[in-house]
Design an enzyme around this catalytic site. Sequence first.
Site, PDB file in Angstrom:
ATOM      1  N   GLU A 153      42.927 -56.448  43.025  1.00 20.24           N
ATOM      2  CA  GLU A 153      44.111 -56.562  42.098  1.00 20.24           C
ATOM      3  C   GLU A 153      45.540 -56.536  42.495  1.00 20.24           C
ATOM      4  O   GLU A 153      46.326 -57.557  42.498  1.00 20.24           O
ATOM      5  CB  GLU A 153      43.924 -55.644  40.825  1.00 20.24           C
ATOM      6  CG  GLU A 153      45.153 -55.839  39.704  1.00 20.24           C
ATOM      7  CD  GLU A 153      45.210 -57.409  39.159  1.00 20.24           C
ATOM      8  OE1 GLU A 153      46.123 -57.873  38.549  1.00 20.24           O
ATOM      9  OE2 GLU A 153      44.139 -57.989  39.154  1.00 20.24           O
ATOM     10  N   HIS A 184      46.595 -68.213  32.350  1.00 24.22           N
ATOM     11  CA  HIS A 184      47.173 -67.478  33.775  1.00 24.22           C
ATOM     12  C   HIS A 184      46.497 -68.496  34.914  1.00 24.22           C
ATOM     13  O   HIS A 184      47.223 -68.699  35.978  1.00 24.22           O
ATOM     14  CB  HIS A 184      46.609 -65.997  33.878  1.00 24.22           C
ATOM     15  CG  HIS A 184      47.206 -65.401  35.198  1.00 24.22           C
ATOM     16  ND1 HIS A 184      48.749 -65.371  35.295  1.00 24.22           N
ATOM     17  CD2 HIS A 184      46.794 -64.588  35.870  1.00 24.22           C
ATOM     18  CE1 HIS A 184      49.030 -64.813  36.249  1.00 24.22           C
ATOM     19  NE2 HIS A 184      47.904 -64.250  36.823  1.00 24.22           N
ATOM     20  N   HIS A 192      31.112 -78.037  30.199  1.00 29.63           N
ATOM     21  CA  HIS A 192      31.844 -78.100  31.289  1.00 29.63           C
ATOM     22  C   HIS A 192      31.155 -79.149  32.330  1.00 29.63           C
ATOM     23  O   HIS A 192      31.581 -79.770  32.981  1.00 29.63           O
ATOM     24  CB  HIS A 192      31.886 -76.531  32.173  1.00 29.63           C
ATOM     25  CG  HIS A 192      32.619 -76.795  33.450  1.00 29.63           C
ATOM     26  ND1 HIS A 192      34.006 -76.974  33.787  1.00 29.63           N
ATOM     27  CD2 HIS A 192      32.356 -76.341  34.846  1.00 29.63           C
ATOM     28  CE1 HIS A 192      34.206 -77.008  34.971  1.00 29.63           C
ATOM     29  NE2 HIS A 192      33.100 -76.494  35.787  1.00 29.63           N
TER      30      HIS A 192
END
Length: 342
Positions: A85, A150, A259
């Site tokens: 991260e 994001h 999808h």
Amino acid sequence: MQEAAKYKGVNMIKKYKNLVLICCFFSICVVGLGAYTRLSDAGLGCPDWPGCYGFLTVPHHEIHSEVLSENFPGMVLETAKAWKEMIHRYFAGALGVLILVIAIGALLLNKRNIVPTRLPWFLVVLVIFQAALGMLTVTMQLQPLIVMGHLLGGFAIFSLTGLLYLRLCSKPIPGGDEGARPQYFATILALIVLLVQIALGGWLAANYAASHCADFPLCGPESMQHFSLWEVFQLPMSQSNYEYGVLSYEARMSIHLLHRFWAAITTIIILWALYRIWIHSYSSKIKQCVLTVLCALIAQLTLGVVLVLLQFPISVALAHNLMAAALLLSVIRLSYYIKVHS
């Protein structure tokens, strides 16, 4: 004197172009690192923002154990996830600084009216918004809408830095290409459909729905009986933590199926657009752009199938994310050349 000034101006433009190219590299690295962080379930490796457990780097558990237990009670430091991260954040921070430098450089060079200024400053605004989404991703415990936003923000920054580089480096097509110009609408339609597909991919990833459809081409013999558009677009109920997903199995399977269905629609529309452009254009530059989009599309479809057949290994999933960014940029490049140089 004039020759020296001209040489200085050309040299400055060359350095500016190189800086934008470096920015493109950093933006695709940030997209890749963000995808890797998400795929390896490290999105909450650091429960605070912008640091990690109150530190600028990942804290050493033995040294800072008292501070961690006092400020983050009940949290368990997983060093490997935390570093994933934080490395993503370091690269994102460096990208933000680069974009700010590019925007300031555009103002300085604009005295000669040779570089665009609005696009670099729009990128600055987008980076600020993306940073806010990054903070909310952590503080709202991976809320799917925030996570998807994001992801799309990262794709937008990469695409726009690529577009900026195109505007700085592309040269007019000799004689233009009148045959390709009427097909501009087809490329815009393909771009819109592709953006929807990328958004659906982001929604799938944000809800941890990949592994809920491990068969091909459908999710199983009875998958269509459980498919529901209502399930796809329902918002997850308020939770204290959204890690690993909170929607039902049927909802996540429906997300994955949609999808795939939209991937088929996207493929058909992109191929239709490429065919029309190919038969009507006569510029080798435009045809080269068409072939680039076609190669990226084939690669992306192949990666999607392999991803399912191999049961979603992280390496293939990461390649699938990066190829989506490459496909998006290739369609933008094709649209740009048709619009500006034909």
